[in-house]
Design a protein around this motif. Structure first.
Motif, PDB file in Angstrom:
ATOM      1  N   GLY A 134       0.810  -1.214   0.000  1.00 52.45           N
ATOM      2  CA  GLY A 134       0.000   0.000   0.000  1.00 52.45           C
ATOM      3  C   GLY A 134       0.840   1.259   0.000  1.00 52.45           C
ATOM      4  N   GLY A 135       0.267   2.309   0.512  1.00 51.30           N
ATOM      5  CA  GLY A 135       0.942   3.599   0.529  1.00 51.30           C
ATOM      6  C   GLY A 135      -0.089   4.704   0.522  1.00 51.30           C
ATOM      7  N   TRP A 136       0.115   5.712  -0.328  1.00 53.17           N
ATOM      8  CA  TRP A 136      -0.805   6.835  -0.466  1.00 53.17           C
ATOM      9  C   TRP A 136      -1.243   6.912  -1.917  1.00 53.17           C
ATOM     10  CZ3 TRP A 136       2.569   6.436   3.356  1.00 53.17           C
ATOM     11  CH2 TRP A 136       2.175   6.869   4.634  1.00 53.17           C
ATOM     12  N   VAL A 137      -2.543   6.953  -2.123  1.00 55.33           N
ATOM     13  CA  VAL A 137      -3.129   6.949  -3.465  1.00 55.33           C
ATOM     14  C   VAL A 137      -3.656   8.344  -3.766  1.00 55.33           C
ATOM     15  CG1 VAL A 137      -4.987   6.060  -4.904  1.00 55.33           C
ATOM     16  CG2 VAL A 137      -3.687   4.497  -3.452  1.00 55.33           C
ATOM     17  N   ASP A 245       6.225  12.271  -0.705  1.00 56.59           N
ATOM     18  CA  ASP A 245       6.265  12.245  -2.166  1.00 56.59           C
ATOM     19  C   ASP A 245       4.890  12.533  -2.752  1.00 56.59           C
ATOM     20  OD1 ASP A 245       8.957  11.709  -2.315  1.00 56.59           O
ATOM     21  OD2 ASP A 245       8.712   9.535  -2.502  1.00 56.59           O
ATOM     22  N   ALA A 246       3.875  11.911  -2.178  1.00 52.36           N
ATOM     23  CA  ALA A 246       2.517  12.095  -2.686  1.00 52.36           C
ATOM     24  C   ALA A 246       2.070  13.544  -2.557  1.00 52.36           C
ATOM     25  CB  ALA A 246       1.558  11.166  -1.943  1.00 52.36           C
ATOM     26  N   ARG A 247       2.371  14.171  -1.434  1.00 52.30           N
ATOM     27  CA  ARG A 247       1.931  15.557  -1.231  1.00 52.30           C
ATOM     28  C   ARG A 247       2.699  16.524  -2.125  1.00 52.30           C
ATOM     29  NH1 ARG A 247      -1.812  15.921   2.377  1.00 52.30           N
ATOM     30  NH2 ARG A 247      -2.056  14.331   4.000  1.00 52.30           N
ATOM     31  N   GLY A 267     -13.426  18.409  -6.006  1.00 51.32           N
ATOM     32  CA  GLY A 267     -14.099  17.493  -5.100  1.00 51.32           C
ATOM     33  C   GLY A 267     -13.749  16.033  -5.313  1.00 51.32           C
ATOM     34  N   LYS A 268     -13.197  15.697  -6.472  1.00 53.42           N
ATOM     35  CA  LYS A 268     -12.922  14.298  -6.790  1.00 53.42           C
ATOM     36  C   LYS A 268     -11.433  13.973  -6.830  1.00 53.42           C
ATOM     37  CE  LYS A 268     -17.171  13.771  -9.489  1.00 53.42           C
ATOM     38  NZ  LYS A 268     -17.747  13.393 -10.808  1.00 53.42           N
ATOM     39  N   THR A 269     -10.590  14.983  -6.839  1.00 52.40           N
ATOM     40  CA  THR A 269      -9.146  14.759  -6.766  1.00 52.40           C
ATOM     41  C   THR A 269      -8.741  14.797  -5.301  1.00 52.40           C
ATOM     42  OG1 THR A 269      -8.794  15.775  -8.937  1.00 52.40           O
ATOM     43  CG2 THR A 269      -6.888  15.598  -7.479  1.00 52.40           C
ATOM     44  N   ARG A 270      -8.263  13.687  -4.783  1.00 52.61           N
ATOM     45  CA  ARG A 270      -7.983  13.610  -3.345  1.00 52.61           C
ATOM     46  C   ARG A 270      -6.853  12.622  -3.077  1.00 52.61           C
ATOM     47  NH1 ARG A 270     -11.313   9.559  -0.302  1.00 52.61           N
ATOM     48  NH2 ARG A 270     -11.852   7.928  -1.806  1.00 52.61           N
ATOM     49  N   LEU A 271      -6.234  12.789  -1.913  1.00 52.79           N
ATOM     50  CA  LEU A 271      -5.160  11.914  -1.473  1.00 52.79           C
ATOM     51  C   LEU A 271      -5.705  10.978  -0.396  1.00 52.79           C
ATOM     52  CD1 LEU A 271      -2.126  11.269  -1.763  1.00 52.79           C
ATOM     53  CD2 LEU A 271      -1.705  12.888   0.089  1.00 52.79           C
ATOM     54  N   VAL A 272      -5.503   9.675  -0.584  1.00 50.50           N
ATOM     55  CA  VAL A 272      -6.057   8.665   0.311  1.00 50.50           C
ATOM     56  C   VAL A 272      -4.921   7.856   0.922  1.00 50.50           C
ATOM     57  CG1 VAL A 272      -7.566   6.647   0.489  1.00 50.50           C
ATOM     58  CG2 VAL A 272      -8.146   8.510  -1.094  1.00 50.50           C
TER      59      VAL A 272
END
Length: 420
Positions: A134-137, A245-247, A267-272
């Motif tokens: 996993g990680g950050w999506v 890295d994701a941020r 509203g649909k672009t997000r970091l999970v």
């Protein structure tokens, strides 16, 4: 290398093959001509089309715009319907350009490419996320991509590989053909009609430069750890091993898209956070637990679960919005066609269910398939009982009908390999 002479490949045999690959059951364009009507004088029509395309006298007709409801039910998606003859010529040019750009497109791109599918993109995410624990999506949603695609940037991108005047002139005519809606003709300054035969290829060319090449050549070398991009047309997700890295990518991504006239949906672009459950830190007071997040991609909700061997793997289930949308369409069909013969309704509903199972029938999603089938069966029973005041169907009678007209059972049609 840029190709300067390509149009000589488009001859009568090429158009015949383009005609063979063109769908014959699609809606008619602004001229109202159907595929059956065009086929009555096929050779004559194809020769005339070839002469006009090569001489430059071909005039691209405007596309007929229809609006279909989107998943949320409150908005609509504009779809452009070209004429049948225009579809043939677009298919011929797309066949030619496809042979060139398939040498350039990267492995992260899966949409509208020969030998590639949405299931391959889903499987890639599943396997890579499981390997990376996993990680950050980062979910990427481009707002109105097909309506805002910049013509000047697209022509510049095409010119790096294609400099044949005949092909570029045809593409320019399609971009400027205009849109016919409710009897009114308009000529948008940007965009390519979603629904056109050549539009998916042009979209891939655009996002190949804007996103794919940029991520692989500029972004990944600057990251501290591993990252992955998977794109299907204008839908994409990025998976990062590290949060910082994701941020960093999330901060610079809007500027990258703005440079090319595109905008991310806020509203649909997000970091999970999508770390494996046993790799997450223990919850702090007030955290509400350490349940990992989920994300949606290509109609599936991706989540962590245990395999039969007790190992953590990434699983998929039907996304709730896609489940509701598909069920809503079938319920509406049952209502509209409730007076047709039961046998005919049974055949159509069986075909719809097999199509649903064909796409969503992947390993780990059987429970959602069974629930969908039960809802369809119950909706069918309810609307059959409303055909008249005396058409009420008791459960005893319904049991007999189910034995005579059984709907296909939920079944898994695709089994993905999952690394352990």
């Amino acid at each position: 290398m840029a190709f300067t002479t390509l149009a000589h490949h488009v001859d009568l045999d090429w158009l015949r093959e383009a005609y063979r690959r063109t769908r014959k059951d699609g809606a008619a364009g602004v001229d109202g001509q159907t595929a059956a009507e065009y086929a009555t004088k096929l050779e004559e029509n194809l020769r005339s089309l070839l002469d006009r395309a090569k001489s430059g006298s071909y005039r691209a007709p405007p596309v007929r715009r229809v609006n279909i409801p989107k998943g949320d039910g409150t908005q609509t998606r504009p779809i452009g319907v070209p004429t049948f003859e225009d579809k043939i010529l677009q298919r011929a040019v797309a066949m030619l350009l496809e042979a060139i750009y398939e040498q350039d497109f990267l492995d992260c791109s899966y949409g509208f490419r020969p030998g590639r599918s949405a299931h391959q993109a889903v499987e890639r995410i599943q396997n890579e996320a499981t390997r990376m624990t996993g990680g950050w999506v980062l979910e990427i949603d481009i707002a109105r991509f097909f309506d805002t695609l910049d013509h000047a940037h697209l022509r510049s991108m095409l010119g790096r590989r294609v400099r044949d005047g005949v092909l570029l002139r045809l593409i320019g005519k399609w971009l400027n053909a205009g849109v016919m809606e409710a009897g009114m003709l308009s000529h948008p300054d940007a965009g390519t009609p979603q629904g056109g035969v050549i539009s998916p290829l042009l979209a891939n060319v655009y996002l190949h430069e804007v996103l794919d090449v940029w991520f692989e050549e500029d972004v990944k070398p600057r990251l501290a750890e591993r990252a992955l991009l998977v794109r299907y047309a204008d839908d994409a997700v990025m998976l990062f091993a590290r949060e910082d890295d994701a941020r960093r990518v999330m901060d610079v991504l809007p500027k990258r898209f703005e440079k090319y006239g595109l905008m991310l949906h806020p509203g649909k672009t997000r970091l999970v956070e999508f770390r494996r459950p046993d790799r997450r830190p223990p919850p702090r007071d007030g955290d509400g637990g350490d349940r990992p997040g989920t994300f949606d991609f290509l109609g599936f909700t991706h989540h962590w679960g245990l395999s039969r061997r007790g190992k953590w793997i990434v699983k998929q289930r039907t996304a709730s919005d896609r489940f509701r949308r598909s069920l809503k369409k079938i319920v509406a069909w049952c209502k509209q066609h409730r007076h047709e013969p039961v046998k005919l309704q049974w055949k159509t509903l069986s075909a719809k269910l097999r199509g649903h199972f064909g796409y969503f029938g992947i390993t780990g999603n059987l429970r959602a398939l069974e629930r969908f089938r039960l809802h369809v069966e119950e909706s069918w029973r309810q609307w059959l009982g409303r055909r008249s005041l005396r058409a009420r169907i008791t459960y005893e009678r319904w049991d007999r009908m189910r034995e005579r007209y059984p709907l296909p059972p939920a079944r898994i049609t695709r089994s993905y390999y999952t690394p352990t």
